[in-house]
Design an enzyme around this catalytic site. Structure first.
Site, PDB file in Angstrom:
ATOM      1  CG  HIS A  94      -6.010  -8.027  -0.148  1.00  0.00           C
ATOM      2  ND1 HIS A  94      -6.273  -8.037  -1.542  1.00  0.00           N
ATOM      3  CD2 HIS A  94      -5.792  -6.694   0.218  1.00  0.00           C
ATOM      4  CE1 HIS A  94      -5.980  -6.907  -2.101  1.00  0.00           C
ATOM      5  NE2 HIS A  94      -5.874  -6.090  -1.253  1.00  0.00           N
ATOM      6  CE  LYS A 148      -8.049  -0.954   4.324  1.00  0.00           C
ATOM      7  NZ  LYS A 148      -8.382  -0.671   2.872  1.00  0.00           N
ATOM      8  CE1 TYR A 181      -3.015 -20.397   4.061  1.00  0.00           C
ATOM      9  CE2 TYR A 181      -4.344 -18.577   2.961  1.00  0.00           C
ATOM     10  CZ  TYR A 181      -3.951 -19.867   2.959  1.00  0.00           C
ATOM     11  OH  TYR A 181      -4.342 -20.669   2.264  1.00  0.00           O
ATOM     12  NE  ARG A 240      -4.036  -2.275   2.353  1.00  0.00           N
ATOM     13  CZ  ARG A 240      -3.681  -3.483   2.814  1.00  0.00           C
ATOM     14  NH1 ARG A 240      -2.560  -3.646   3.679  1.00  0.00           N
ATOM     15  NH2 ARG A 240      -4.558  -4.134   2.829  1.00  0.00           N
ATOM     16  CG  HIS A 289      -4.257   1.640  -3.868  1.00  0.00           C
ATOM     17  ND1 HIS A 289      -4.899   0.377  -4.190  1.00  0.00           N
ATOM     18  CD2 HIS A 289      -4.354   1.811  -2.613  1.00  0.00           C
ATOM     19  CE1 HIS A 289      -5.037  -0.201  -3.015  1.00  0.00           C
ATOM     20  NE2 HIS A 289      -4.870   0.508  -2.286  1.00  0.00           N
ATOM     21  NE  ARG A 293      -2.411  -2.729  -2.059  1.00  0.00           N
ATOM     22  CZ  ARG A 293      -2.363  -3.547  -1.377  1.00  0.00           C
ATOM     23  NH1 ARG A 293      -0.965  -3.847  -1.180  1.00  0.00           N
ATOM     24  NH2 ARG A 293      -3.100  -4.219  -0.792  1.00  0.00           N
TER      25      ARG A 293
END
Length: 407
Positions: A359, A269, A369, A242, A332, A335
Site C-alpha cells: 500500500h 498496482k 517508503y 495481490r 483477495h 490480505r
C-alpha cells in the site's frame, strides 16, 4: 435553359459521355455506364477548374444547385471552392483520426498490453458498451466535461454506480494518453470530481478468526486439485500479495539466495517496486513447485497454455471446491486476514504491515517508503507470520484451544 427534375431522371447513357447544362457552370455528366455526376465548372486565378459535387440520385438537382450557389459565394469572396472542399475533407479525416474511440483503441494496444487478458477484455467491453456509442466519434480535444458527465449519468441511471466510476477513470486515462501524445490539452475528467454518486464500499470477504484460519489451512493442505493450484493456495496466506501479483509471478523474480521475491514497479498496482521476504515455509513450497514449472516463465502457468499465467479464477474456483464461496472468502481476502492478525494478534506496527501489503505508505515527512525500508523487520515479520499459521494449523488438527496470543 435550366434542367428539370424529369430531364435529369430520364437522362440515359449513349455511345459517348455527354453533358446536360443547368446554367451558371453546373452540369450533369452522363457516362456511358449510366452513372450521372454533378460537376461545377468555374475559373479561379485565370484558370479553368472543376468541382465534383456528387452523384445523382444521391445528390438531387435541388441539392446540386445549392452546392453550386455556395461555390459561387466562395468565389465572390476570393476562395477556391475545390481547395475549400479539400480542407473540409482533411479536417474531417483528422477529426476522425483523433476521435475518442480511435485514441482509446490505440491506448488499449499501447498501455494495456501488459495487463491480464481478462482485464483487457473487461476494459474493452466497457468501452464498447458505455463510452463509444455516445462519445466515440467526438474529437477527443473537443470533448467537454458535460459530454463525459452525460455519458456517465447513463451508467448511473441503471444503478451501476461503481461501473460509472470505473468508466470515468478509464476515460481519464485515455484523455491523459491523448495529452501525452499531443492530441488533447487537458484532462476534462478531473472536472467531474464529486459529480457522481458515491459507490457503496464493499470489503473483500475474509476469515480473520484464528480458529477458522486454522481450519482453512487444513482444508488447503487436503486440496486434491492440481499441484500448481495447490501451491498457489498455500502461498496465498504466506505471501498475502495481490492475487494478480501472485498469478503473474515469474521465476526470474524469485531470489532464493536472498530468500525474497522482487517485483518490478511496472507490475505493481502502485507502480512501486516491491519486495516480499520468503519465510522458510514459502521457500519449501516454491522449491517443490520448481520441479514442475521451474523451466517455464511463470511460477503458476495456465493449464490452457504454459506461456500464460494461471487465470484469475484459478484460486477462487479452488476455494469454492473447499467449501468457501465468494461471501466467505475470496483470493483477495488473504490480505485482510494477514493485516488483521498481524496487527491484532502479533502486534506488528501498522506501517510495516501496510508496506508489506504494497500500500502507499509515507513516513513522518510525507515521503514514500522505498522498497527496502524496514526490510529486516519485515523479514522477521513474514517468518513469524508463517510460524503463527503453522500453530493455527496444528491447533485446528487437535482438540487444543486456539491461542489468543502468539509469542
Amino acid at each position: 435553359m435550366p434542367l428539370s427534375a424529369t430531364q435529369v431522371e430520364k437522362a440515359k447513357p449513349q455511345d459517348k459521355d455527354y453533358k446536360l447544362s443547368d446554367g451558371n457552370g453546373l452540369y450533369l455528366l452522363v457516362k456511358t455506364s449510366g452513372s450521372r455526376y454533378w460537376r461545377f465548372k468555374y475559373r479561379f486565378t485565370g484558370k479553368e477548374r472543376l468541382l465534383a459535387i456528387g452523384v445523382y440520385p444521391d445528390v438531387s438537382l435541388k441539392d446540386a444547385r445549392l452546392a453550386r450557389d455556395e461555390a459561387r459565394r466562395l468565389l465572390a469572396q476570393g476562395v477556391d471552392p475545390s481547395a475549400e472542399k479539400q480542407a473540409r475533407k482533411l479536417a474531417s479525416n483528422q477529426a476522425a483520426a483523433n476521435s475518442f474511440e480511435v485514441i482509446a483503441r490505440e491506448w488499449l494496444a499501447v498501455k494495456m498490453y501488459d495487463k491480464s487478458e481478462s482485464h483487457r477484455d473487461r476494459t474493452s467491453a466497457a468501452l464498447e458498451k458505455d463510452l463509444f456509442p455516445y462519445i466515440g466519434r467526438k474529437p477527443i480535444a473537443e470533448l467537454t466535461p458535460l459530454d463525459l458527465l452525460a455519458t456517465l449519468r447513463r451508467i448511473e441511471k441503471r444503478g451501476a454506480i461503481e461501473t460509472a466510476h470505473r468508466a470515468k477513470q478509464t476515460a481519464g486515462q485515455i484523455i491523459r494518453y491523448a495529452i501525452a501524445t499531443g492530441r488533447a490539452e487537458r484532462d476534462i475528467s478531473a472536472d467531474l470530481k464529486g459529480a457522481l454518486k458515491n459507490p457503496i464500499t464493499k470489503h473483500f470477504p475474509a476469515i480473520t478468526e484464528p480458529a477458522e484460519v486454522g481450519r482453512l489451512l487444513l482444508a488447503i493442505d487436503n486440496y486434491t486439485g492440481t499441484n500448481i493450484v495447490k501451491a498457489a493456495l498455500q502461498l496465498s496466506p504466506l505471501l498475502f500479495c495481490r492475487p494478480g501479483e501472485l498469478r503473474h509471478l515469474e521465476w526470474s523474480e524469485i531470489n532464493m539466495a536472498e530468500a525474497r521475491i522482487e517485483i518490478a514497479a511496472e507490475k505493481m498496482k502502485m507502480r512501486e517496486a516491491h519486495i516480499i521476504p520468503l519465510s522458510k515455509q514459502a521457500q519449501a513450497v516454491l522449491e517443490e513447485l520448481h520441479q514442475l514449472t521451474g523451466h517455464l516463465k511463470y511460477v503458476f502457468p495456465s493449464p490452457r497454455g504454459q506461456s500464460r499465467p494461471l487465470s484469475e479464477n484459478g484460486v477462487r474456483t479452488a476455494l469454492r471446491a473447499l467449501g468457501y464461496d465468494n461471501d466467505t472468502l475470496t483470493p483477495h481476502g488473504f490480505r485482510a486476514m494477514a493485516r488483521t492478525l498481524l496487527d491484532e494478534v502479533l502486534g506488528y506496527r501498522i506501517e510495516w504491515i501496510e508496506q508489506q501489503l504494497a500500500h502507499a505508505v509515507k513516513d513522518a515527512n510525507g515521503r514514500a517508503y522505498n522498497r527496502t525500508k524496514h526490510l529486516p523487520q519485515r523479514t522477521d515479520m513474514m517468518q513469524r507470520w508463517a510460524d503463527y499459521l503453522d500453530t493455527l494449523r496444528l491447533s485446528a488438527s487437535s482438540t487444543n484451544v486456539i491461542p489468543a496470543k502468539f509469542g
